[in-house]
Design a protein around this motif. Structure first.
Motif, PDB file in Angstrom:
ATOM      1  N   THR A 148      25.529 -72.959  28.257  1.00 31.51           N
ATOM      2  CA  THR A 148      26.751 -73.579  27.725  1.00 31.51           C
ATOM      3  C   THR A 148      28.035 -73.123  28.405  1.00 31.51           C
ATOM      4  OG1 THR A 148      27.013 -71.846  26.058  1.00 31.51           O
ATOM      5  CG2 THR A 148      25.660 -73.763  25.453  1.00 31.51           C
ATOM      6  N   GLY A 149      28.040 -71.925  29.001  1.00 35.28           N
ATOM      7  CA  GLY A 149      29.262 -71.400  29.599  1.00 35.28           C
ATOM      8  C   GLY A 149      30.248 -70.893  28.565  1.00 35.28           C
ATOM      9  N   MET A 150      29.836 -70.753  27.323  1.00 42.79           N
ATOM     10  CA  MET A 150      30.760 -70.293  26.284  1.00 42.79           C
ATOM     11  C   MET A 150      31.172 -68.843  26.515  1.00 42.79           C
ATOM     12  SD  MET A 150      28.400 -69.587  22.875  1.00 42.79           S
ATOM     13  CE  MET A 150      27.610 -71.190  22.855  1.00 42.79           C
ATOM     14  N   ARG A 180      34.739 -77.576  19.872  1.00 39.94           N
ATOM     15  CA  ARG A 180      34.121 -78.420  20.892  1.00 39.94           C
ATOM     16  C   ARG A 180      32.603 -78.346  20.741  1.00 39.94           C
ATOM     17  NH1 ARG A 180      35.208 -73.660  23.698  1.00 39.94           N
ATOM     18  NH2 ARG A 180      33.742 -73.033  25.326  1.00 39.94           N
ATOM     19  N   TYR A 181      31.930 -79.392  21.206  1.00 36.81           N
ATOM     20  CA  TYR A 181      30.469 -79.459  21.139  1.00 36.81           C
ATOM     21  C   TYR A 181      29.900 -79.360  22.552  1.00 36.81           C
ATOM     22  CZ  TYR A 181      30.619 -80.735  16.222  1.00 36.81           C
ATOM     23  OH  TYR A 181      30.816 -80.711  14.862  1.00 36.81           O
ATOM     24  N   LEU A 182      28.895 -78.519  22.722  1.00 41.36           N
ATOM     25  CA  LEU A 182      28.326 -78.260  24.035  1.00 41.36           C
ATOM     26  C   LEU A 182      26.839 -78.597  24.061  1.00 41.36           C
ATOM     27  CD1 LEU A 182      29.955 -74.757  24.666  1.00 41.36           C
ATOM     28  CD2 LEU A 182      30.777 -76.978  25.477  1.00 41.36           C
ATOM     29  N   PRO A 183      26.387 -79.239  25.131  1.00 40.29           N
ATOM     30  CA  PRO A 183      24.950 -79.481  25.266  1.00 40.29           C
ATOM     31  C   PRO A 183      24.214 -78.180  25.580  1.00 40.29           C
ATOM     32  CG  PRO A 183      26.113 -80.213  27.233  1.00 40.29           C
ATOM     33  CD  PRO A 183      27.164 -79.797  26.246  1.00 40.29           C
ATOM     34  N   VAL A 184      22.996 -78.067  25.084  1.00 45.98           N
ATOM     35  CA  VAL A 184      22.170 -76.881  25.309  1.00 45.98           C
ATOM     36  C   VAL A 184      20.872 -77.324  25.973  1.00 45.98           C
ATOM     37  CG1 VAL A 184      21.029 -74.899  24.243  1.00 45.98           C
ATOM     38  CG2 VAL A 184      23.139 -75.796  23.255  1.00 45.98           C
ATOM     39  N   GLY A 185      20.556 -76.756  27.129  1.00 44.61           N
ATOM     40  CA  GLY A 185      19.335 -77.129  27.843  1.00 44.61           C
ATOM     41  C   GLY A 185      18.075 -76.701  27.100  1.00 44.61           C
ATOM     42  N   LYS A 186      16.959 -77.297  27.503  1.00 44.16           N
ATOM     43  CA  LYS A 186      15.688 -77.020  26.825  1.00 44.16           C
ATOM     44  C   LYS A 186      15.263 -75.548  26.890  1.00 44.16           C
ATOM     45  CE  LYS A 186      13.556 -81.581  26.805  1.00 44.16           C
ATOM     46  NZ  LYS A 186      14.854 -82.293  26.836  1.00 44.16           N
ATOM     47  N   PRO A 187      15.393 -74.847  28.020  1.00 43.10           N
ATOM     48  CA  PRO A 187      15.014 -73.421  28.026  1.00 43.10           C
ATOM     49  C   PRO A 187      15.808 -72.601  27.016  1.00 43.10           C
ATOM     50  CG  PRO A 187      15.228 -74.240  30.267  1.00 43.10           C
ATOM     51  CD  PRO A 187      15.767 -75.312  29.367  1.00 43.10           C
ATOM     52  N   SER A 254      29.136 -68.124  36.632  1.00 45.25           N
ATOM     53  CA  SER A 254      27.981 -68.742  37.295  1.00 45.25           C
ATOM     54  C   SER A 254      27.751 -70.150  36.772  1.00 45.25           C
ATOM     55  CB  SER A 254      26.726 -67.892  37.073  1.00 45.25           C
ATOM     56  OG  SER A 254      26.907 -66.583  37.572  1.00 45.25           O
ATOM     57  N   PHE A 255      27.862 -70.332  35.467  1.00 42.90           N
ATOM     58  CA  PHE A 255      27.703 -71.640  34.829  1.00 42.90           C
ATOM     59  C   PHE A 255      28.639 -72.662  35.483  1.00 42.90           C
ATOM     60  CE2 PHE A 255      29.784 -74.444  31.718  1.00 42.90           C
ATOM     61  CZ  PHE A 255      28.717 -75.196  31.247  1.00 42.90           C
ATOM     62  N   ALA A 256      29.927 -72.320  35.577  1.00 40.71           N
ATOM     63  CA  ALA A 256      30.917 -73.250  36.123  1.00 40.71           C
ATOM     64  C   ALA A 256      30.677 -73.511  37.608  1.00 40.71           C
ATOM     65  CB  ALA A 256      32.321 -72.690  35.908  1.00 40.71           C
ATOM     66  N   THR A 257      30.384 -72.462  38.354  1.00 32.43           N
ATOM     67  CA  THR A 257      30.172 -72.604  39.797  1.00 32.43           C
ATOM     68  C   THR A 257      28.962 -73.467  40.095  1.00 32.43           C
ATOM     69  OG1 THR A 257      31.129 -70.405  40.120  1.00 32.43           O
ATOM     70  CG2 THR A 257      29.878 -71.326  41.949  1.00 32.43           C
ATOM     71  N   LEU A 273      34.174 -75.580  29.433  1.00 29.97           N
ATOM     72  CA  LEU A 273      34.654 -74.194  29.368  1.00 29.97           C
ATOM     73  C   LEU A 273      35.691 -73.984  28.276  1.00 29.97           C
ATOM     74  CD1 LEU A 273      35.026 -73.402  33.187  1.00 29.97           C
ATOM     75  CD2 LEU A 273      33.281 -72.503  31.639  1.00 29.97           C
ATOM     76  N   GLY A 274      36.301 -75.080  27.812  1.00 27.65           N
ATOM     77  CA  GLY A 274      37.333 -74.950  26.789  1.00 27.65           C
ATOM     78  C   GLY A 274      38.653 -74.489  27.345  1.00 27.65           C
ATOM     79  N   HIS A 275      38.927 -74.807  28.629  1.00 24.19           N
ATOM     80  CA  HIS A 275      40.199 -74.444  29.246  1.00 24.19           C
ATOM     81  C   HIS A 275      41.295 -75.407  28.801  1.00 24.19           C
ATOM     82  CE1 HIS A 275      38.269 -72.172  32.877  1.00 24.19           C
ATOM     83  NE2 HIS A 275      38.428 -71.399  31.820  1.00 24.19           N
ATOM     84  N   GLU A 276      42.472 -74.867  28.509  1.00 22.58           N
ATOM     85  CA  GLU A 276      43.604 -75.700  28.120  1.00 22.58           C
ATOM     86  C   GLU A 276      44.135 -76.503  29.306  1.00 22.58           C
ATOM     87  OE1 GLU A 276      45.065 -76.332  25.222  1.00 22.58           O
ATOM     88  OE2 GLU A 276      43.643 -75.116  24.089  1.00 22.58           O
ATOM     89  N   SER A 277      44.185 -75.862  30.469  1.00 21.53           N
ATOM     90  CA  SER A 277      44.736 -76.530  31.651  1.00 21.53           C
ATOM     91  C   SER A 277      43.700 -76.598  32.759  1.00 21.53           C
ATOM     92  CB  SER A 277      45.977 -75.787  32.160  1.00 21.53           C
ATOM     93  OG  SER A 277      45.624 -74.497  32.634  1.00 21.53           O
ATOM     94  N   LEU A 278      43.869 -77.590  33.611  1.00 25.21           N
ATOM     95  CA  LEU A 278      42.934 -77.779  34.714  1.00 25.21           C
ATOM     96  C   LEU A 278      43.044 -76.660  35.740  1.00 25.21           C
ATOM     97  CD1 LEU A 278      40.800 -79.859  35.611  1.00 25.21           C
ATOM     98  CD2 LEU A 278      42.579 -80.955  36.990  1.00 25.21           C
ATOM     99  N   SER A 279      44.236 -76.062  35.847  1.00 26.38           N
ATOM    100  CA  SER A 279      44.443 -75.007  36.842  1.00 26.38           C
ATOM    101  C   SER A 279      43.521 -73.811  36.598  1.00 26.38           C
ATOM    102  CB  SER A 279      45.900 -74.545  36.824  1.00 26.38           C
ATOM    103  OG  SER A 279      46.249 -74.020  35.555  1.00 26.38           O
ATOM    104  N   ALA A 280      43.204 -73.544  35.317  1.00 24.55           N
ATOM    105  CA  ALA A 280      42.305 -72.426  35.001  1.00 24.55           C
ATOM    106  C   ALA A 280      40.903 -72.691  35.513  1.00 24.55           C
ATOM    107  CB  ALA A 280      42.276 -72.188  33.499  1.00 24.55           C
TER     108      ALA A 280
END
Length: 303
Positions: A148-150, A180-187, A254-257, A273-280
């Protein structure tokens, strides 16, 4: 400034951060300490009350921080805390203008976030032991963080009801209690299910009521704190990581990259990621470019 007046100001400011800004516990703790440090500076300078503070006093405080060999990052955070305190004073009509806005934050050198390559992350997660109740819990946490990258703070705040195994989604409350709602993979779903069905009941046995709304529990049946999850991550990373120069935030990086390397849209990653701005979020595009250059230099015959 008297001790009583100082305590009153800090309590009011902390309440402002907590109620109005829905700030995290980390912010509450550090911002109040930073304001306390400014109060101590006022005492040394003989400044008796906040309305007596002048522009030159604020600049002198910033210069003092730099002379005390604080890092640019620390100075910037302390000044950000004071800017927030200045906004609070304006709102309460104790100041006519926010004097802390007149001090520029020190420019920080951009540091690319540390991340694991896809193969390293796969090896790390695969190598996690999953035998004991603690193993299953820790594996579920780490699988979920990568899926999820949380943030670690968001993970510690999860309730059992936030996880929806049928839709493979999880509800997360980020900064400012933004949902926010995040998808969670099967593993990750499989790991969380193994923890809920086989490990969580073991921890609940220590509670008189045998139940808890929290998803991740400690050995006493209480909720895991941010600090506990960080310790778990550090322990497991040291046990099986490919290299040691990693931090608990490495999994989020790692999740984001990995998403961007696979062609994910930047704004989608921002939302996840729940970032307020795109710059983050844009820092991860730099990471992706660095990776491309590394691969090019390593494999191209005329690099």
């Amino acid at each position: 400034m008297s001790a009583n007046a100082r305590i009153e100001w800090l309590q009011q400011f902390r309440r402002y951060l907590q109620v109005e800004k829905a700030s995290s516990e980390w912010t509450l703790t550090h911002y109040t300490k930073d304001v306390e440090q400014f109060f101590q500076f006022m005492d040394r300078q003989g400044i008796k009350a906040l309305p007596d503070v002048q522009n030159e006093d604020v600049r002198a405080f910033a210069s003092e921080l730099i002379s005390m060999n604080y890092s640019k990052r620390s100075v910037a955070r302390k000044l950000s805390a004071l800017r927030s305190f200045g906004r609070f004073l304006l709102r309460e009509e104790h100041w006519e203008k926010n004097l802390f806005l007149n001090v520029y934050l020190p420019k920080q050198s951009k540091r690319l976030p540390t991340f694991l390559y896809e193969e390293e992350m796969s090896h790390f997660l695969t190598a996690l032991p999953r035998k004991t109740a603690f193993d299953k819990r820790d594996a579920a946490i780490l699988e979920l963080l990568y899926a999820t990258g949380m943030r670690v703070s968001e993970c510690s705040a999860l309730a059992l009801a936030d996880m929806d195994a049928k839709t493979e989604m999880i509800r997360v409350f980020g900064k400012g209690r933004k949902e926010r709602y995040l998808p969670v993979g099967k593993p990750a779903c499989k790991a969380v299910d193994a923890y809920i069905t086989k490990s969580r009941p073991v921890f609940l046995e220590r509670l008189p009521e045998k139940s808890s709304k929290h998803l991740f529990l400690n050995y006493r049946g209480g909720p895991l704190t941010d600090r506990s999850i960080r310790k778990i991550m550090e322990k497991r990373l040291k046990e099986v990581a490919v290299y040691q120069d990693v931090s608990p935030h490495t999994i989020r990086h790692s999740f984001a990259t990995h998403l961007l390397n696979s062609g994910a849209d930047l704004r989608v990653v921002q939302e996840l990621l729940g970032h307020e701005s795109l710059s983050a979020t844009q820092v991860y595009t730099h990471v992706s470019k660095e990776r491309l250059k590394t691969v090019y230099d390593r494999f191209h015959p005329r690099a």
